[in-house]
Design a protein around this motif. Structure first.
Motif, PDB file in Angstrom:
ATOM      1  N   ASP A   1      -9.863 -10.445  -0.234  1.00 28.82           N
ATOM      2  CA  ASP A   1     -10.455  -9.396  -0.598  1.00 28.82           C
ATOM      3  C   ASP A   1      -9.892  -8.127  -0.174  1.00 28.82           C
ATOM      4  O   ASP A   1     -10.146  -6.853  -0.455  1.00 28.82           O
ATOM      5  CB  ASP A   1     -12.184  -9.379  -0.599  1.00 28.82           C
ATOM      6  CG  ASP A   1     -12.856  -9.036   0.646  1.00 28.82           C
ATOM      7  OD1 ASP A   1     -11.973  -9.048   1.609  1.00 28.82           O
ATOM      8  OD2 ASP A   1     -13.924  -9.097   0.756  1.00 28.82           O
ATOM      9  N   PHE A   2      -8.976  -8.272   0.986  1.00 30.19           N
ATOM     10  CA  PHE A   2      -8.093  -7.128   1.446  1.00 30.19           C
ATOM     11  C   PHE A   2      -7.287  -6.646   0.621  1.00 30.19           C
ATOM     12  O   PHE A   2      -6.959  -7.519  -0.324  1.00 30.19           O
ATOM     13  CB  PHE A   2      -7.643  -7.613   2.686  1.00 30.19           C
ATOM     14  CG  PHE A   2      -6.806  -8.657   2.775  1.00 30.19           C
ATOM     15  CD1 PHE A   2      -5.677  -8.648   2.629  1.00 30.19           C
ATOM     16  CD2 PHE A   2      -7.107 -10.017   3.369  1.00 30.19           C
ATOM     17  CE1 PHE A   2      -4.493  -9.687   2.570  1.00 30.19           C
ATOM     18  CE2 PHE A   2      -6.328 -11.054   3.623  1.00 30.19           C
ATOM     19  CZ  PHE A   2      -5.087 -10.814   3.065  1.00 30.19           C
ATOM     20  N   PRO A   3      -6.754  -5.623   0.424  1.00 34.38           N
ATOM     21  CA  PRO A   3      -5.807  -4.751  -0.480  1.00 34.38           C
ATOM     22  C   PRO A   3      -4.550  -5.887  -0.517  1.00 34.38           C
ATOM     23  O   PRO A   3      -4.030  -6.114   0.511  1.00 34.38           O
ATOM     24  CB  PRO A   3      -5.484  -3.770   0.095  1.00 34.38           C
ATOM     25  CG  PRO A   3      -6.677  -3.261   0.724  1.00 34.38           C
ATOM     26  CD  PRO A   3      -6.973  -4.546   1.453  1.00 34.38           C
ATOM     27  N   MET A   4      -3.990  -6.042  -1.722  1.00 34.56           N
ATOM     28  CA  MET A   4      -2.790  -6.717  -1.936  1.00 34.56           C
ATOM     29  C   MET A   4      -1.816  -5.814  -2.936  1.00 34.56           C
ATOM     30  O   MET A   4      -2.058  -5.454  -3.864  1.00 34.56           O
ATOM     31  CB  MET A   4      -3.013  -8.038  -2.777  1.00 34.56           C
ATOM     32  CG  MET A   4      -3.991  -9.038  -1.823  1.00 34.56           C
ATOM     33  SD  MET A   4      -2.789  -9.986  -0.621  1.00 34.56           S
ATOM     34  CE  MET A   4      -1.798 -10.891  -1.472  1.00 34.56           C
ATOM     35  N   ALA A   5      -0.575  -5.792  -2.243  1.00 34.17           N
ATOM     36  CA  ALA A   5       0.126  -4.980  -2.843  1.00 34.17           C
ATOM     37  C   ALA A   5       0.890  -5.875  -4.082  1.00 34.17           C
ATOM     38  O   ALA A   5       0.682  -7.100  -4.089  1.00 34.17           O
ATOM     39  CB  ALA A   5       1.185  -4.541  -1.828  1.00 34.17           C
ATOM     40  N   GLY A   6       1.774  -5.189  -4.722  1.00 29.35           N
ATOM     41  CA  GLY A   6       2.276  -6.004  -5.750  1.00 29.35           C
ATOM     42  C   GLY A   6       3.795  -6.572  -5.157  1.00 29.35           C
ATOM     43  O   GLY A   6       4.193  -6.324  -4.121  1.00 29.35           O
ATOM     44  N   LEU A   7       4.401  -7.632  -5.729  1.00 29.02           N
ATOM     45  CA  LEU A   7       5.631  -8.416  -5.306  1.00 29.02           C
ATOM     46  C   LEU A   7       6.347  -7.162  -4.918  1.00 29.02           C
ATOM     47  O   LEU A   7       6.843  -6.552  -5.696  1.00 29.02           O
ATOM     48  CB  LEU A   7       6.021  -9.177  -6.579  1.00 29.02           C
ATOM     49  CG  LEU A   7       6.877 -10.389  -6.216  1.00 29.02           C
ATOM     50  CD1 LEU A   7       6.415 -11.404  -5.024  1.00 29.02           C
ATOM     51  CD2 LEU A   7       7.289 -10.949  -7.686  1.00 29.02           C
TER      52      LEU A   7
END
Length: 180
Positions: free
Chosen positions: A108-114
């Motif tokens: 649930d931590f922020p995930m950036a795009g590829l």
């Protein structure tokens, strides 16, 4: 030379020299779900930015990153995952990446795009982190610990697990530093 032109010519270098140095908070990543992930929203927090991949021998580090995020988020700390296929171990499909992170690790931590994290195509954030924190990632799950001022960066190699005592002490120290 007229007085106005002379002042402009001689003042320009002074203006450029006084520009503040960039911080991690000056960058924006693409968000995995679409849209923008401006790091300015984390200003004053210590950050751990890790390049991630779903199909890597180090992928179980996701669990440790989530525990780290949960343990310290109330104290002004956030983990940000940045999926990359620079090492040929990530899906090109953002939905598949999100589903994997949710179902396998409950991320649930922020995930950036590829994003690219190394070489000429590296995202500007990773070029900044590499310069400030000891080089570009050599593999997936390279970690950059960013101090609250957004300038102090320490790089940690892939093999450094998120729950290793020395690494946890470094996180504690970054959180303890005042934001500037």
């Amino acid at each position: 030379m007229d007085e106005i032109r002379r002042r402009t010519l001689f003042a320009a270098p002074l203006l450029m020299a006084s520009a503040p140095a960039p911080t991690v908070y000056d960058f924006t990543l693409p968000r995995l779900e679409g849209g923008a992930l401006p790091l300015a929203q984390f200003r004053g927090q210590a950050l751990l930015i890790a390049n991630t991949a779903s199909f890597c021998g180090f992928t179980p580090q996701y669990a440790g990153l989530q525990r780290l995020h949960d343990r310290f988020k109330a104290r002004g700390f956030a983990v940000i995952g940045v999926p990359t296929n620079d090492f040929n171990q990530e899906s090109a499909d953002a939905g598949a990446i999100r589903e994997f992170c949710d179902t396998q690790y409950g991320i649930d931590f922020p995930m950036a795009g590829l994003s690219h994290v190394r070489g000429r195509e590296a995202h500007a954030l990773f070029a900044f982190l590499a310069q400030a924190g000891g080089g570009e990632p050599r593999w997936n799950f390279h970690k950059y610990l960013v101090a609250r001022d957004g300038r102090g960066v320490t790089g940690f190699a892939t093999r450094v697990e998120p729950d290793q005592p020395d690494f946890l002490r470094a996180v504690e120290a970054a959180i303890a530093q005042p934001a500037s």
